[in-house]
Structure formats: structure tokens, C-alpha cells
Design an enzyme around this catalytic site. Structure first.
Site, short mmCIF file in Angstrom:
data_model
loop_
_atom_site.label_atom_id
_atom_site.label_comp_id
_atom_site.label_asym_id
_atom_site.label_seq_id
_atom_site.Cartn_x
_atom_site.Cartn_y
_atom_site.Cartn_z
N TYR A 25 0.85 -1.19 0.00
CA TYR A 25 0.00 0.00 0.00
C TYR A 25 0.89 1.25 0.00
O TYR A 25 1.95 1.25 -0.59
CB TYR A 25 -1.00 -0.04 1.17
N ARG A 71 -8.48 10.20 -9.34
CA ARG A 71 -7.62 10.94 -8.41
C ARG A 71 -6.89 9.94 -7.52
O ARG A 71 -7.23 9.76 -6.36
CB ARG A 71 -8.46 11.91 -7.55
N LYS A 90 -6.16 -1.99 -1.15
CA LYS A 90 -7.06 -1.76 -0.01
C LYS A 90 -7.63 -3.06 0.52
O LYS A 90 -7.67 -3.30 1.73
CB LYS A 90 -8.21 -0.84 -0.44
N GLU A 95 -13.35 4.87 -3.55
CA GLU A 95 -11.93 5.17 -3.36
C GLU A 95 -11.38 5.97 -4.54
O GLU A 95 -11.55 5.59 -5.71
CB GLU A 95 -11.14 3.85 -3.23
N ASP A 96 -10.73 7.09 -4.24
CA ASP A 96 -9.99 7.89 -5.22
C ASP A 96 -10.83 8.37 -6.39
O ASP A 96 -10.40 8.34 -7.55
CB ASP A 96 -8.77 7.11 -5.71
N ASP A 136 -13.75 6.50 1.46
CA ASP A 136 -12.59 6.44 2.35
C ASP A 136 -11.78 7.72 2.33
O ASP A 136 -11.25 8.13 3.35
CB ASP A 136 -11.71 5.25 1.95
N ASP A 137 -11.69 8.38 1.18
CA ASP A 137 -10.90 9.61 1.09
C ASP A 137 -11.52 10.73 1.92
O ASP A 137 -10.81 11.59 2.44
CB ASP A 137 -10.77 10.06 -0.37
N ASN A 145 -0.19 11.89 0.37
CA ASN A 145 0.50 10.71 -0.13
C ASN A 145 0.74 10.84 -1.62
O ASN A 145 0.01 11.55 -2.32
CB ASN A 145 -0.36 9.46 0.12
#
Length: 582
Positions: free
Chosen positions: A113, A166, A184, A256-257, A279-280, A419
Site C-alpha cells: 500500500y 484521483r 485496499k 476510493e480515489d 474512504d478519502d 500521499n
């Protein structure tokens, strides 16, 4: 024979499919990562599964296999090579893969990860070996349910889905973003104990606006610009409906993203209709607030006593800010007053009232103030007690900013949460050195220990979402929660903070050591389950008396299982020949 016959009867729908039920034989067994044990198959298993002779005659225990993987791991020249090694192991031998990960989670998490997964996504065309998960495109409109039926597992309890727009702080990586759901879900299992066969990574490939990828002959996704508008929404709607139709309303769907333009919109659209979270927005918020709650044990005051400045005003910043508001309200501070304690800086400068083109989410945190452009000036003017970076601008916290934070705060809180590591706003060494060890630091990517000239050593806390989503998923799935509220993420933050000891704080840690992350995830899941049954949001009944034991019973075991059946006896003469006893 009755016991043996009962043991071999097929499981009821919804039950776990243990390896002994498989009808596979020969090479099929060795090619199935959920069944393959490599050289750990016993002689009897090899004979019953018709794989004797397909393996070398050596027998190795799982422990020895782990050592062999570690030796190969150490021989790799780069972290990307190590990532490919581990992903290849996951494709061959699932149990061994998770045994390796859990043997030293602190060592292997940065490989599977953050931060290595970012590089792996960028190089996904090179790293790609074997497809994992489902790839769904706009061309599949009207048939998404059929694609889900093609997935070999009938019971799926958790899905991580992305459209790749993203990826971390790296931008639009299109189909290459599939590395994120895969990574994940590996942590769902390694950190939370979710069963891998019940998890499904999904890529919604709607194209990419990344010109380099569109020109790359190795790119594995659709080679056209991103589809947006109604066609995009229709695909998302069909996907969400197809998932619940196929796997039930209790199936967890983690977003996610996704880009800012879609992340909040889709969360607000689906949160009360499906079992879903982003999650973001929410996971990042939970882990950041957990770090802030731990920092309060150092500063000795309330969260509502702090002035918090965000570098960034995207989904991560807004998610954190809204959860901070909830935490301040829980302390007794009215929301209207709590909002005044939070300031934000985006690409155009300080967010203030009257500034043009503010979204509704940003408008909430716009205050009456003159417009300012530069972060150094803004920090010097507002004199915040906490500075949180989530804009993926590497080095944004300059030497002057860090020194200014230390000049008007006895214990400045500095979180560089972007990150991967290259996007971090500052390093742990810069924070501790420039504040003379008074800085309270956390980062999104891991940083090594820092020793100051006076001999003090600090272990920087990593605000990794892996502290959040595995435990949340485990608790939500275990008790059948159908809608995931914001309270769950504040509860999670509080549980994480409770696992940080005074000794950890002295060492500079705002989070429990990663080695304890499985225990942290279990505690989060148990607390979520307790709350769910007390407020009647759980759908699994009857309510288990011992919720910890109930959840533990569902946790995935990385130990190999036996394939032997009582109803099969290998001829003694053949046994003598195969073992050499003749």
C-alpha cells in the site's frame, strides 16, 4: 460413513466455501490461489487431489515457505520489484501471501500500500501480471449484473471501487488505478481479518484525461477521454443496483480515489440508499481526528480550544473538518462557534467570504477576512495551533512556516498527510528539528525515526487510513449495518486514540504501532457492533451475547487447512511405494 458423508455435503447458500468442498483436481488445484499450498501439501493430500507428481517430492511447512519468500523479498532491487513479488505470490498462494503480510505488517504495508502502491499504479502496465477484480466500462451498460454473475464467488461482503481519476496525490491514472482497490482489500484481510474470497475490487473504467496514458501503447484501459454527465451517472446507478441485487443490501461498497467533483456528490447521493462510504472523505477524516485527539493528551486542552488551518480544501480536508466539527459539538461547543475555529487554503489562497466560485462545501468554512494568497503569510496572520496538509503539494510547509508555528505555539501540531511520500508537505525530520522537538507530527506516508542532536528519538505517527477502514468494514459486515453514519467514524477515531499509550506519546507516536493494527481493528469492529445493537441499526439477529467472540469467529485464518476427507483411504500398497517403505 454417515459422518464423512455429512462432512462432504455442500454448504448452504451464504456459508463459507472451505477448500474440502472443491471439486477441483490436478493442475486446477495448483492454479487456484485460494486452494494452492505449494510444497506444503502432504503426501496424502497430493494423492487425493491428484497432484502427486506435479510437485517436487519435497515437503515444506508454511513457516519455511514464509522464510523462502522473505529471502526472495530481500533480494529485490527496488520497492516496485518487491511489490510485484508479493502480488505474484497473492496470485499463486493466497494463504501464504497473507501469512507473509501479517508476519511483519509494519514492513510489508508500505510495499502493498502507501507509498509503493502509488508507483505501482503509475507503472501498472509494466507490473500487470494477472487480472484481479472486475473491470466495468460504459460499454457494459445494461449488462453490469451479468458481469457480476461472472465473478466466481457467490458471496461478496465488501467491494472497493474506483474510477481512477484521483489516485492518491498522483492525479488521473485511469485503469491503472485498479492497484488501489486491490491494495485496499489486501489490507481488509491483513489488518481486519476480512475473508479475501468475500472481497471484490472493481474498476469503473470510463476513460482517462491523462494524455500520456492515452498515448502509451502499454496502457490497459479505454483509450478515450473520460465520460461524464448522465452517461457516467447511469453507469454508477446501474452498478450500485446490480451489486445489491446480486450480493444483498448488506454488501459494503467503499468508494476510493474519485475526483472531488464526484466524491461528495456520490456520497450524498448513495449514503442513505446503500451500505457505502468514501474512504478519502470519511476514512481520512477518522484517522486525522484520531491523531488530533491523541495530540490533545499532549497539549492538555480541548479540540475546540484550537485554531486549525488546512492546506488544501478538497475531499480529505472537508471530510476532516466536518468530523472535527462533530467532535467539537460533542465537547459542547455549538456548531456555529466551532466552524470559526477552522480555516482553509486552496489553490487560490485563503477561503474567505465573498471570494468567487466557492462550492457549497467550501462556503461553510469561508470566514470574513481579507483575501490572502501565500501560505506563509496566512500562517503568520492566523497563528493557528494546528496545521494540516492534504493538498498533495510536496514541501508546502516551508522552514519559515514550521518555525513560525513553533514561535507562537509551545506544542505546534503539524500533520503532513498527503500521499505518497513525495507529496508530503514536510518531512518528520524537518518538523522535529525546526521546532526543537516540540512539534506534534503525523504523516500520511511512513517516515523513519528521527534522532535530534540532544539525543532524543522520535517515532513519527503515520495517519494511515488502514487504521480505519478494515475495522469499520469488519464491524459493519459482521452485524449487517445497512447505512454507515458519520458517528461510526468519530467512534472509530476515539477507539484508535484509546489504543495510544502515554509511552507512545512520549516517543512521538500519535497512533498505536502498526504491529498492533489487527487488535485495533477488532476493537473498532466490536465497538461498532455494540453501538449498532444499542441503536437498532444492526440487521443480524439474534444479537450475539459475546460480540468480540462473534466477530473473532468470522476472522480469516492465514493457516493452511487440511484437504483430507475421512471417506477416502489410499491403498496401503500404493502408500508403501510412494513413501519408499517397501
Amino acid at each position: 460413513m454417515e459422518g464423512a458423508a455429512a462432512a462432504r455435503s455442500p454448504p448452504r447458500e451464504g456459508e463459507d466455501l472451505l477448500p474440502m468442498w472443491t471439486q477441483k483436481r490436478g493442475c486446477e488445484v495448483l492454479r487456484d490461489p485460494s486452494l494452492n499450498k505449494g510444497l506444503a501439501f502432504t503426501l496424502e493430500e497430493r494423492q487425493q487431489l491428484n497432484i502427486h507428481g506435479l510437485l517436487p517430492p519435497c515437503f515444506l511447512s508454511q513457516e519455511v515457505q514464509v522464510l523462502r519468500v522473505l529471502r526472495n523479498f530481500e533480494r529485490q532491487a527496488s520497492d516496485l520489484d518487491r511489490y510485484i513479488l508479493l502480488m505474484s505470490l497473492q496470485d499463486r498462494n493466497e494463504k501464504l501471501f497473507y501469512k507473509v503480510l501479517t508476519s511483519d505488517i509494519e514492513r510489508f504495508m508500505p510495499i502493498v500500500y502507501t507509498p509503493t502502491v502509488g508507483l505501482a499504479c503509475q507503472q501498472y502496465g509494466i507490473a500487470f501480471r494477472r487480472p484481479r477484480g472486475l473491470f466495468i466500462t460504459p460499454h457494459d451498460r445494461g449488462h453490469v449484473g451479468t458481469l457480476l454473475k461472472a465473478w466466481p464467488e457467490a458471496v461478496i461482503k465488501a467491494i472497493v471501487v474506483t474510477d481512477g481519476e484521483r489516485i492518491l496525490g498522483l492525479g488521473d491514472l485511469g485503469c491503472y488505478g485498479m492497484g488501489i482497490p486491490v491494495g485496499k482489500l489486501a489490507l481488509y484481510t491483513a489488518c481486519g481479518g476480512m475473508k479475501p474470497q468475500e472481497c471484490l475490487p472493481v474498476m469503473l473504467d470510463v476513460g482517462t484525461d491523462n494524455e500520456e496514458l492515452l498515448k502509451d501503447p502499454l496502457y490497459i484501459g479505454l483509450k478515450h477521454k473520460r465520460i461524464r454527465g448522465q452517461a457516467y451517472d447511469d453507469l454508477l446507478d446501474e452498478f450500485m443496483q446490480a451489486v445489491t441485487s446480486r450480493y444483498g443490501r448488506n454488501c459494503l461498497i467503499q468508494f476510493e480515489d474519485f475526483a472531488n467533483t464526484n466524491a461528495f456528490r456520490l456520497l450524498n447521493k448513495y449514503r442513505n440508499l446503500y451500505c457505502t462510504f468514501n474512504d478519502d472523505i470519511q476514512g481520512t477524516a477518522s484517522v486525522a481526528v484520531a491523531g488530533l485527539l491523541a495530540a490533545l493528551r499532549i497539549t492538555g486542552n480541548k479540540l475546540s480550544d484550537h485554531t486549525i488551518l488546512f492546506q488544501g480544501a478538497g475531499e480529505a480536508a472537508l471530510g476532516i473538518a466536518n468530523l472535527i466539527l462533530m467532535a467539537m459539538e460533542k465537547e459542547g461547543r455549538p456548531k456555529k462557534e466551532a466552524i470559526k475555529k477552522i480555516w482553509m487554503v486552496d489553490s487560490k489562497g485563503l477561503i474567505v467570504k465573498g471570494r468567487a466560485s466557492l462550492t457549497a462545501e467550501k462556503e461553510q468554512f469561508a470566514h470574513q477576512h481579507e483575501e490572502m494568497k501565500h501560505l506563509e503569510d496566512i500562517v503568520n496572520c492566523l497563528r493557528p495551533t494546528a496545521l494540516i496538509g492534504v493538498a498533495a503539494i510536496g514541501g508546502a510547509f516551508t522552514k519559515k512556516i514550521i518555525q513560525d508555528m513553533a514561535s507562537f505555539n509551545q506544542r505546534p501540531i503539524i500533520f503532513a498527510l498527503s500521499n505518497p511520500t513525495s507529496k508530503a508537505e514536510c518531512s518528520a525530520e524537518d518538523c522535529y528539528t525546526l521546532t526543537e522537538g516540540r512539534g506534534i507530527f503525523a504523516s500520511g506516508s511512513p517516515f523513519g525515526r528521527v534522532t535530534l542532536p540532544d539525543g532524543r528519538t522520535f517515532f513519527p505517527g503515520q495517519g494511515n487510513n488502514a487504521y480505519v477502514f478494515p475495522g469499520v468494514a469488519l464491524g459493519v459486515v459482521a452485524c449487517g449495518i445497512r447505512h454507515i453514519s458519520e458517528e461510526i467514524f468519530l467512534t472509530t477515531a476515539e477507539v484508535i486514540c484509546q489504543q495510544v499509550s502515554d509511552k507512545h506519546l512520549e516517543e512521538g507516536r500519535l497512533y498505536p504501532p502498526l504491529v498492533s493494527i489487527q487488535d485495533v481493528s477488532l476493537k473498532i469492529a466490536v465497538k461498532i457492533a455494540e453501538n449498532a445493537y444499542s441503536n437498532n441499526t444492526a440487521t443480524f439477529h439474534p444479537e450475539p451475547e459475546d460480540k468480540e467472540a462473534f466477530i473473532r469467529s468470522q476472522i480469516y485464518s492465514t493457516d493452511y487447512e487440511s484437504f483430507l476427507t475421512d471417506s477416502y483411504t489410499w491403498p496401503q500398497e500404493a502408500m508403501k511405494i510412494q513413501t519408499g517403505n517397501f
